[in-house]
Enzyme design. Sequence first.
Site, PDB file in Angstrom:
ATOM      1  N   LYS A   1      92.792 137.054  94.496  1.00  0.00           N
ATOM      2  CA  LYS A   1      91.088 137.239  94.211  1.00  0.00           C
ATOM      3  C   LYS A   1      90.896 138.699  94.124  1.00  0.00           C
ATOM      4  O   LYS A   1      91.345 139.364  94.802  1.00  0.00           O
ATOM      5  CB  LYS A   1      90.582 136.484  95.286  1.00  0.00           C
ATOM      6  CG  LYS A   1      90.645 134.990  95.131  1.00  0.00           C
ATOM      7  CD  LYS A   1      90.032 134.224  96.324  1.00  0.00           C
ATOM      8  CE  LYS A   1      90.074 133.017  96.507  1.00  0.00           C
ATOM      9  NZ  LYS A   1      89.647 132.405  95.165  1.00  0.00           N
TER      10      LYS A   1
ATOM     11  N   ARG B   1      94.271 122.173  95.718  1.00  0.00           N
ATOM     12  CA  ARG B   1      94.849 120.853  95.252  1.00  0.00           C
ATOM     13  C   ARG B   1      96.464 120.560  95.515  1.00  0.00           C
ATOM     14  O   ARG B   1      96.919 119.564  95.764  1.00  0.00           O
ATOM     15  CB  ARG B   1      94.729 120.756  93.734  1.00  0.00           C
ATOM     16  CG  ARG B   1      95.352 121.932  92.892  1.00  0.00           C
ATOM     17  CD  ARG B   1      94.683 121.940  91.621  1.00  0.00           C
ATOM     18  NE  ARG B   1      93.454 122.912  91.600  1.00  0.00           N
ATOM     19  CZ  ARG B   1      92.771 123.230  90.573  1.00  0.00           C
ATOM     20  NH1 ARG B   1      93.153 122.815  89.368  1.00  0.00           N
ATOM     21  NH2 ARG B   1      91.916 123.789  90.660  1.00  0.00           N
TER      22      ARG B   1
HETATM   23  N1  BES Z   1      88.888 128.261  97.481  1.00  0.00           N
HETATM   24  C1  BES Z   1      88.574 128.369  96.072  1.00  0.00           C
HETATM   25  C2  BES Z   1      87.332 127.700  95.613  1.00  0.00           C
HETATM   26  C3  BES Z   1      86.101 128.554  96.023  1.00  0.00           C
HETATM   27  C4  BES Z   1      85.599 129.652  95.380  1.00  0.00           C
HETATM   28  C5  BES Z   1      85.662 128.018  96.952  1.00  0.00           C
HETATM   29  C6  BES Z   1      84.513 130.194  95.985  1.00  0.00           C
HETATM   30  C7  BES Z   1      84.236 128.481  97.595  1.00  0.00           C
HETATM   31  C8  BES Z   1      83.679 129.712  96.932  1.00  0.00           C
HETATM   32  C9  BES Z   1      89.782 127.875  95.176  1.00  0.00           C
HETATM   33  O1  BES Z   1      91.157 127.574  96.142  1.00  0.00           O
HETATM   34  C10 BES Z   1      90.217 128.612  94.340  1.00  0.00           C
HETATM   35  O2  BES Z   1      90.326 129.685  94.195  1.00  0.00           O
HETATM   36  N2  BES Z   1      89.930 127.929  92.914  1.00  0.00           N
HETATM   37  C11 BES Z   1      89.987 128.517  91.671  1.00  0.00           C
HETATM   38  C12 BES Z   1      90.561 127.537  90.671  1.00  0.00           C
HETATM   39  C13 BES Z   1      91.197 128.271  89.605  1.00  0.00           C
HETATM   40  C14 BES Z   1      92.031 128.902  89.786  1.00  0.00           C
HETATM   41  C15 BES Z   1      91.420 127.035  88.580  1.00  0.00           C
HETATM   42  C16 BES Z   1      88.539 128.960  91.283  1.00  0.00           C
HETATM   43  O3  BES Z   1      87.573 128.270  91.514  1.00  0.00           O
HETATM   44  O4  BES Z   1      88.408 130.054  90.733  1.00  0.00           O
HETATM   45 MN    MN Z   2      92.142 129.590  95.835  1.00  0.00          MN
END
Ligand code: BES
Ligand code: MN
Length: 484
Positions: free
Chosen positions: A269, A343
């Site tokens: 990230k 997931r």
């Molecule tokens: N934990 C994150 C989602 C999230 C983002 C929760 C911001 C709370 C605040 C999750 O694991 C994630 O990183 N999701 C990705 C999915 C993508 C790679 C398809 C996302 O939302 O960018």
């Molecule tokens: Mn994630």
Amino acid sequence: MKYSSITGRPASVTTDCLVTTLKAAHDVGKQLGVDDYLRDALRDFTDKLGKAVVLPLPARKRIRRLMIIGTGKPQLGSADFKKAMQGAAGLLRSANFRTAVLHLDAFDVAEADSHHRTRLATTVLSAALYRFDAPKQAEESPSTLNRIALLVDGRSRASATRAIRYANALDAGMAFTRDLGNTPPNVCNPTYLARQARTLARAERTRCRVIDEKAIDELGMGAFMSVTRGSDTPGKLIVVDYRGGKRGEPPIALIGKGITFDTGGISLKPGAAMDEMKFDMCGAAAVLGCAKAVIEARLPINLVAIVAAAENMPSGKASRPGDVVKSLSGQTIEILNTDAEGRLVLCDAITYAARYQPKVVIDVATLTGACIIALGSHASGLFSNDDGLATDLTAAGEYVGDRAWRLPIWDDYQSALKSNFADMANVGGREAGSIVAACFLSRFAKQVPWAHLDIAGTAFTGGAAKGASGRPVPLLFQYVLNQI
Ligand code: BES
Ligand code: MN
Ligand code: ZN
């Protein structure tokens, strides 16, 4: 916060602060012989919704102060009432009263009986008056208020007692959820969550099972393992099993995403606000908080809370984009993005939940950033393969002011997960990210009424008011209550 009930006339209570409406305040003023003073003091008060003022009463009155809550109109909708209670909570939070009495009957709320009003008011107050005991040398302003009495009509005492029992249980559950969420990720890791679950399970009719990484691997949870392997802190599958209901009655299964820190893994990230990814275990915290509330209220129901706890880290042992893993269900997954880890741990937990032969499975997860884009922070995303379950969850959230909004998981969206190298990919394209994530999970919940709550937007706040919200514990607890 601890709630209790008292009966009697508002003017005859003894308290540091009586919280009431403008009209009821004038009645109290008359009975206490301070009506002239009140009329004068309230000359500039405009009775607008969300406004609130505290007035001292002349010395030697048993009510030391009156808090007058603006309503704007004689009858309130439940959203208005919530706003009014938020106004009260704001002042209660900053004042240093030891006791307060809420004059609930002064508020006329459309289509809400006294039980409903009690539940709405206490849910708002609990949310607003929570404090996290942070390790700081100087505590900003220690709160002195830890008890609120609700003034109720003597005739409805029995129903009020029940509402207050639920309110206290919910308060404890929400506070537990928020404490877990706010605890820093170097402390709140999977081992810590397991320890908290064990403590919770010291209660009657409750057991806790912690499955360690070795056993998780041996069970065949290749999707879960692909996430936790990258971290030096071992993952855990944690089960809190509460049997307050009849023997043999199928339990409600709640499953929580417990990523105690989400760096994204090899699909790292960006750095900005990455600290907020400590909140990526808020789904786990919510299912444990709901279990705590259910246990405290000793509800006659069977409930299993399952937490998939792991840390998503980049390392030499972490998954690569392109890796293919086999889930507990036997379905294979091509990991195209290691940041779609929620997931991966959830799908194996959902398969695992079948052992408990649950009547419904509800998973709770901070799953997608896309859900924040779709619904903001006002509603959790709701997805389900069962219309009845979706309706029940929506209604439960509405009742306590902790809303969820349903989005579709039509088959049309499933094709986004097509992979050339496995049964499915773990991500689709940029479109409909929350729906595609829910579609992924739905492939592991074909045999059972299942719902998924995406709480990425509701479980915590960023910025200056950074912290866990305790949502959607009110919704979950109300759903469970409605099943009794
Ligand atoms: N934990 C994150 C989602 C999230 C983002 C929760 C911001 C709370 C605040 C999750 O694991 C994630 O990183 N999701 C990705 C999915 C993508 C790679 C398809 C996302 O939302 O960018
Ligand atoms: Mn994630
Ligand atoms: Zn995550």
